[in-house]
Design an enzyme around this catalytic site. Structure first.
Site, PDB file in Angstrom:
ATOM      1  N   ASP A 415       0.984  -0.930  -0.004  1.00 24.83           N
ATOM      2  CA  ASP A 415      -0.072   0.337  -0.133  1.00 24.83           C
ATOM      3  C   ASP A 415       0.662   1.223   0.329  1.00 24.83           C
ATOM      4  OD1 ASP A 415      -1.989   1.442  -0.039  1.00 24.83           O
ATOM      5  OD2 ASP A 415      -1.743   1.542   2.716  1.00 24.83           O
ATOM      6  N   LYS A 578     -15.869  19.734  -2.195  1.00 26.35           N
ATOM      7  CA  LYS A 578     -14.683  19.444  -2.420  1.00 26.35           C
ATOM      8  C   LYS A 578     -14.480  17.794  -2.797  1.00 26.35           C
ATOM      9  CE  LYS A 578     -13.190  18.483   1.844  1.00 26.35           C
ATOM     10  NZ  LYS A 578     -12.720  18.694   3.770  1.00 26.35           N
ATOM     11  N   THR A 689      -2.666   1.316  -4.638  1.00 24.51           N
ATOM     12  CA  THR A 689      -3.172   3.053  -3.847  1.00 24.51           C
ATOM     13  C   THR A 689      -4.655   3.222  -4.048  1.00 24.51           C
ATOM     14  OG1 THR A 689      -2.516   4.618  -3.488  1.00 24.51           O
ATOM     15  CG2 THR A 689      -1.728   3.881  -5.545  1.00 24.51           C
ATOM     16  N   GLY A 690      -4.697   3.674  -3.712  1.00 29.92           N
ATOM     17  CA  GLY A 690      -6.228   4.624  -4.419  1.00 29.92           C
ATOM     18  C   GLY A 690      -6.114   5.827  -4.410  1.00 29.92           C
ATOM     19  N   ASP A 691      -5.045   6.242  -4.808  1.00 32.36           N
ATOM     20  CA  ASP A 691      -4.693   7.523  -5.275  1.00 32.36           C
ATOM     21  C   ASP A 691      -4.731   7.525  -6.928  1.00 32.36           C
ATOM     22  OD1 ASP A 691      -4.172   9.276  -2.688  1.00 32.36           O
ATOM     23  OD2 ASP A 691      -1.950   8.947  -2.602  1.00 32.36           O
ATOM     24  N   ASP A 828      -1.403  -0.876   5.917  1.00 35.04           N
ATOM     25  CA  ASP A 828      -1.304  -0.789   7.315  1.00 35.04           C
ATOM     26  C   ASP A 828      -3.172  -0.505   7.622  1.00 35.04           C
ATOM     27  OD1 ASP A 828      -1.999   1.679   5.508  1.00 35.04           O
ATOM     28  OD2 ASP A 828      -1.682   2.678   7.619  1.00 35.04           O
ATOM     29  N   ASN A 831      -8.885  -1.199   3.965  1.00 37.38           N
ATOM     30  CA  ASN A 831      -8.508  -1.528   2.885  1.00 37.38           C
ATOM     31  C   ASN A 831      -7.535  -2.178   2.243  1.00 37.38           C
ATOM     32  OD1 ASN A 831      -6.560   0.349   3.689  1.00 37.38           O
ATOM     33  ND2 ASN A 831      -6.877   1.414   1.754  1.00 37.38           N
ATOM     34  N   ASP A 832      -6.489  -3.116   3.142  1.00 37.51           N
ATOM     35  CA  ASP A 832      -4.894  -3.740   3.021  1.00 37.51           C
ATOM     36  C   ASP A 832      -5.690  -4.902   3.207  1.00 37.51           C
ATOM     37  OD1 ASP A 832      -4.663  -1.658   1.542  1.00 37.51           O
ATOM     38  OD2 ASP A 832      -3.084  -0.859   3.385  1.00 37.51           O
TER      39      ASP A 832
END
Length: 1203
Positions: A415, A578, A689-691, A828, A831-832
């Site tokens: 992650d 936002k 990653t979700g980024d 960590d 979601n992992d």
């Protein structure tokens, strides 16, 4: 009577006609009260109590259930059959010889599993007997948690943990809200906001709550933590008032009440039906590669055993074809034996030979392996270098069964946020209409002192931009779910203390939100509080502005944005929104989009997390439509989530762009060094990653996952919109295969620097298309194979915009590829968890997102940097140790039982044992078990510092290289050779009848004891020769085991034991020791047995040494000081043209950097006994203990070492 029919109709409609209602819904009566007369008929439903059960056994089923599970293992079942055969038929050995080791293994395992289950029972009892407070008849009473029932009204105080799933009825706050941490559920340690039912939030005391007359219709229990739907029917008059319930009304078991004095809630799911219990899944049993090799070797030895038994049975009947040999005069058969059918006799003899030779299968190996794994795991937990002082945490081992798998990892899936980065957000800048604002550097267009070197654009907004600027700041102060904590302490830790006075600070479910609100505070706009539906802001002029909060459109991972609707003091209505740029820009109709987009892309490349901010003015009519849309969607029961999402989509449109923000999540300490070491060790590192892509890619460059020379291949939605997925995949495939010539990077890695270093970036949407291609696409079946081929030829892969399930799918796909590589997943957060459970080895980081990942992992470490030592040192040692243990066990059992096989040719295949029963029983339990156990716990074939400095040594043990079939065959052949030397050496040395000094002859028990003595000393010396790391414990155990064997033999044969019916070993061992030829034969046979293995090692190390062997030789030459001053890269051999061994060593070396220039390595060192300095060429090639005499240093491909 009419009432009865009405009740019957209700029953039939609920339980018969409407199957969906019966299955999907439940009715909960608050306070166990019946509905008022005239309302729906009261139907009592049965629900489980609140008892939690995580244990596996009970007092009554422990023995049968545990025995069943243990005997499902092939080895245990096999030895049970052997033991039963020994009991049923007349066999040459006592049942004790196989029964005692078997029962020892079974009892030890049962005690271990029973103790672990007792701990689970203990934990369950602690939870189930925990006191809770329940409202009954207007009073708060105390009862045990396990006695809670569905419908009970529960009273909870601050910092208490919810005992079951509750619907929030009211709280101590006037607005009916409460704040909760759900770290034990989803790993998020930040505070979340929950809302009471609108019509019950005014009930503040137990007497008032007792007057509530209501029922709740909700869905049946299901494990999704984030989904809940239901309705509450409140009876206030003739007609009930119906309100919708959603996940923001549901307090989950395991969550903790924070920043709220007390709450009242009604239990709707209890015990094993709570969402926490439904989410608890027992981990699938993970098996290491070593265990699979052990089972394969076991099958081979089982085949050898059966072959031996068949051969001896056949030869026995060939021998008995001669009547004189079949029935000698001194051993005639009985009449019953003569009448038995020959097939029955042959089968009985076959079983007897199976029993005689069954010791070739080492039952004690399994218990030794279990002990080695269990005890060996403590070395990792005791490692001070893996202790983090900041957290006060050490490494944790949840599953010791996979220790050796840490030395076999080929793919690392990690992650990003909280794993590679610190998950500690810091506000960096914001951009309003293209104007940049940096706290304390640029504010309101004015450059502040100390801002030199800051990258700035358009720092002086015109007067017309002032209005937009302040609207942007207000939007960030209003569009959030941040809570303000006024007290001095939270969780016992002091916060916000300044000059002895308490001041407010922010808490939120998202660290990004806190960073943004704090950033606005530094820019002059301070968010104060939310009170009575009014949000208060302190502006730059120190004036308090109040805004009425009308609606909150909460954030979700699908929309990737959140919105609020507020009313200004002037009466104007605004929607502030936002979210991620990908979810905001398509909804924007005006604003300086290009300038903001350019700044967003610039910040993303710098590795910053970006959010866009937009707004929409609303008229009163538009707001009424919004309210109508939201109310109708929330009251729907069946498709509530879908309708709410559609309503949000309609509302969040026609936005005006204000600007964007940038928040930094810093890289963890030594994360880049760790990833670089993993690359050199031959591991592929993937970041999931979700980024967004730009932010994740910048982090990958910073962490050295990608290098500046890496050629990036993109497989993203943007590219597949321009070309078809089919064309993009084949174009990328051609690109990588053109450079590698059809070879995967696994085989070509490190061969030459002319190969381009590739990195792949893929996003979640494209991955879904690859995994599930559309039917109309041609050749869609091979997309996954093409994608895998591309990935195999890339040194690193970045997967961005990943959902948790997609992370697990990626890991599963790589696991199932044709190479079947060993995978490791590290993360960590909650979601992992899916990918941690899916990978061969799962590692949790003790980060800021709770402990869900830690609890579900096989191992847990405080920081990402500790992964380096865990794999390169501990994993390396664990694999080396257990591979030697497995091979050594099979070797010593071949040495043990093959002389027994040879002996049958000299005793007429009469099943006469060569060894005494005591020796048969204690060989694996006592005489040879402790030395190999200690070796497997303490062996260090290479210094720890060298393993850390030279990651490429990890490649020497890759692909289970020490448990391959050629090595297994070598150990087996060596065992057979030693057995032949022992047996025939003793046989020929005592070919003629040998007399002792008193004239007695050596008999068969003396012969067997002589062979057994040579056997014990040979296998023990063999282990001593393989030991590189000697301590006083090694010396004590190895030589102590030999002393124990001698002492035991003296006592066993030197004393008349009263409990024995016969004592065939009496005085046998003393007779051997009193014979000079016996002493000489023991020394000669031990030397002859060990000599070939020693000669082979010497020549192999001299002619074809591995990198590991070179370093071992160098370390001996420099007396253990190699790691302090020798450049390890110089120990790699120079390439030899046409040499296969040379190419292997090149593959073992780390990949060269394109930017590296070959330099001659010259070392300066100061010898202790010499006052002057000298220069010398570092070690090139070791042959035994001699240095290569080449005049120039080889510029190898390893890392430079500064001295």
């Amino acid at each position: 009577m009419g009432m009865d029919f009405s009740t019957l109709r209700t029953l039939i409609s609920r339980y018969c006609a409407g199957e969906e209602n019966c299955v999907d819904t439940r009715t909960v009566y608050i306070g166990q009260k019946k509905p008022p007369p005239g309302a729906e008929a009261f139907i009592q439903q049965r629900f489980p109590d609140n008892r939690i059960v995580s244990s596996k056994y009970t007092f009554w089923n422990f023995i049968p259930k545990n025995m069943f599970e243990q005997f499902r293992r092939v080895a245990n079942f096999y030895f049970l059959i052997i033991f039963l055969v020994q009991l049923i038929i007349d066999t040459p050995t006592s049942p004790i010889t196989s029964g005692l080791p078997l029962f020892f293994v079974i009892i030890v395992t049962a005690i271990k599993q029973g103790y672990e289950d007792w701990l689970r029972h203990k934990a369950d009892n602690a939870v189930n007997q925990c006191p809770v407070h329940v409202v009954q008849h207007g009073k708060v009473v105390r009862k045990q948690s396990r006695k809670l029932m569905v419908g009970d009204v529960v009273f909870m105080k601050e910092d208490e943990t919810f005992p079951c799933d509750l619907i929030l009825l009211s709280s101590s706050r006037d607005d009916g809200m409460c704040y909760v941490t759900t770290a034990s559920l989803d790993g998020e340690s930040s505070h979340k906001t929950y809302h009471a039912v609108q019509d019950t939030k005014a009930y503040k005391t137990e007497e008032e709550v007792n007057y509530i007359h209501a029922t709740i219709d909700c869905e049946q229990p299901q494990p999704d933590l984030y989904k809940f739907r239901g309705n509450i029917n409140i009876y206030m008059g003739n007609e009930p008032v119906s309100r919708s319930l959603a996940s923001q009304n549901l307090l989950l078991r395991g969550a903790t009440l924070k920043n709220t004095e007390y709450i009242y809630g009604v239990a709707i799911y209890t015990g094993m039906e709570t969402k926490m219990a439904l989410n608890y899944q027992s981990k699938s049993q993970k098996r290491s590669a070593v265990e699979k090799s052990m089972n394969a070797y076991l099958v081979v030895y089982l085949c050898i055993l059966i072959s031996k038994a068949v051969i001896n049975t056949a030869l026995k009947y060939v021998w008995q074809a001669d009547p004189n040999k079949d029935e000698p005069w001194y051993n005639e058969k009985t009449e019953t034996e003569r009448q038995r059918h020959i097939l029955i006799r042959a089968f009985t003899d076959f079983l007897a030979f199976m029993v005689l030779f069954n010791y070739i299968i080492p039952v004690s190996m399994y218990v030794t392996v279990e002990m080695q794994k269990f005890l060996g795991s403590y070395f990792m937990m005791w490692d001070d270098e893996m202790f983090d002082e900041e957290l006060g945490e050490r490494a944790v081992v949840n599953t010791s069964d996979l220790n050796e798998e840490l030395g076999q990892v080929e793919y690392v899936f990690t992650d990003k946020t909280g794993t590679l980065t610190e998950n500690n957000m810091e506000f960096i800048e914001c951009c309003v209409d293209g104007n940049v604002y940096v706290p304390h550097v640029i504010c309101n267009g004015q450059v502040m002192p100390g801002s030199e070197g800051i990258d700035m654009i358009d720092i002086s907004p015109g007067p017309d931009a002032r209005e937009h600027e302040e609207l942007f700041f207000r939007a960030l102060c209003l569009c959030h779910t941040v809570q303000v904590k006024e007290e001095e302490t939270v969780d016992g830790i002091k916060h916000g203390i300044h000059q002895g006075k308490s001041s407010s600070f922010y808490i939120s479910s998202s660290p990004d939100e806190v960073a943004l609100v704090e950033g606005m505070k530094r820019l002059g706009f301070t968010y104060l509080r939310l009170k009575d539906g009014q949000m208060e802001i302190l502006n730059r002029e120190d004036e308090i502005e109040r805004f009425e909060l009308l609606e909150v459109l909460t954030f979700d991972s699908v929309r990737r944005r959140m919105s609020v609707i507020v009313r200004f003091s002037t009466g104007e209505l605004y929607l502030f929104c936002k979210g991620a740029d990908s979810s905001i820009f398509p909804r924007v109709i005006s604003g300086k989009v290009e300038q903001v987009k350019a700044r967003v892309e610039h910040n993303a490349v710098e590795g910053l997390r970006t959010l866009c901010v937009a707004y929409r003015p609303l008229s009163a009519e538009q707001y009424e439509q919004v309210c109508h849309l939201l109310t109708r969607a929330k009251l729907e029961f069946q498709d509530q989530d879908k309708l709410v999402a559609e309503a949000y989509d309609l509302i969040e449109r026609d936005l005006i762009l204000l600007g964007a923000t940038a928040v930094e999540d810093r890289l963890q300490d030594k994360a880049a060094d760790t990833i670089e070491s993993l690359h050199k060790a031959g591991m592929k590192v993937w970041v999931l990653t979700g980024d967004k892509m730009e932010t994740a890619a910048a982090t990958c460059y910073a962490s050295k996952l990608f290098r500046r020379s890496t050629q990036i291949l993109e497989l993203t939605t943007k590219r597949t919109e321009e070309q078809s997925l089919h064309d993009v995949l084949f174009e990328l495939s051609r690109t990588v295969l053109r450079h590698y010539g059809g070879m995967s990077r696994d085989t070509s890695s490190g061969l030459s620097s002319e190969y381009t270093d590739y990195g792949l970036i893929i996003d979640g949407a494209t991955l879904s298309a690859v995994m599930r291609p559309s039917q109309e696409e041609s050749n869609s079946g091979n997309y996954k194979e093409i994608f895998l081929e591309i990935c195999r030829n890339c040194s690193a892969v970045l997967c961005c915009r990943m959902a948790p399930l997609q992370k697990a799918q990626i890991v599963k796909m790589i696991k199932a590829s044709k190479e079947h590589p060993i995978t490791l997943a590290i993360g960590d957060g909650a979601n992992d968890v899916s990918m941690i459970l899916e990978a061969h080895v799962g590692i949790g980081i003790m980060g800021k997102e709770g402990r869900q990942a830690v609890r579900n992992s096989d191992y847990a470490i405080p920081k990402f940097k500790h992964l380096k030592k865990m794999l390169l040192v501990h994993g390396h040692y664990y694999y080396i140790r257990i591979s030697e243990l497995v091979q050594y066990f099979f070797y010593k059992n071949v040495c043990f039982i093959f002389p027994q096989f040879l002996y049958q040719f000299f005793c007429g295949f009469s099943q006469q044992p060569l060894y005494d029963t005591a020796y048969l029983t204690l060989y694996n339990i006592s005489f040879t078990s402790l030395p190999i156990l200690l070796y497997s716990l303490m062996e260090q074939h290479i210094n720890i510092d060298i393993l850390k400095k030279e990651p490429s040594l990890y490649r020497d043990i890759a692909k289970n290289s020490l448990l391959t079939w050629p090595i297994f065959t070598y150990w087996t052949v060596l065992g057979i050779y030693d057995a032949i030397v022992m047996f025939f050496g003793a046989y020929f040395l005592f070919d003629n009848t040998t007399f002792t000094s008193n004239g007695q002859m050596f008999g068969n028990w003396t012969f067997g004891t002589l062979v057994f003595t040579v056997l014990v000393f040979t296998v023990t010396f063999k282990l001593a020769l393989d030991t590189h790391y000697w301590t006083w414990i090694n010396h004590f155990v190895i030589w102590g085991s030999l002393v124990f064997f001698v002492v035991f033999s003296l006592l066993w044969g030197g004393i008349i034991w009263p409990f024995l019916n016969y004592q065939r070993m009496y005085y046998v061992f003393m007779q051997i020791l009193s014979s000079g030829p016996a002493w000489l034969s023991i020394i000669l046979l031990i030397t002859a047995s060990l000599l070939p293995d020693v000669v082979k090692k010497v020549f192999w190390r001299a002619l074809w040494p591995t990198t590991t062997e070179r370093i071992q030789n160098a370390d001996k030459l420099y007396k253990g000081q190699l790691s302090e001053f020798t450049p390890l890269a110089a120990l790699h051999p120079p390439p030899k043209a046409g040499s296969q061994r040379g190419s292997e060593n090149q593959r073992n070396a780390p990949n060269p950097r394109r930017s590296d220039t070959p330099n001659k390595k010259i070392m300066l060192t100061r010898w202790q006994r010499m006052p002057n300095y000298c220069t010398f060429t570092p070690l090139l090639l070791f042959s035994g203990s001699h240095l290569s005499r080449q005049g120039n240093a080889y510029s190898g491909v390893g890392p430079e070492t500064a001295v």
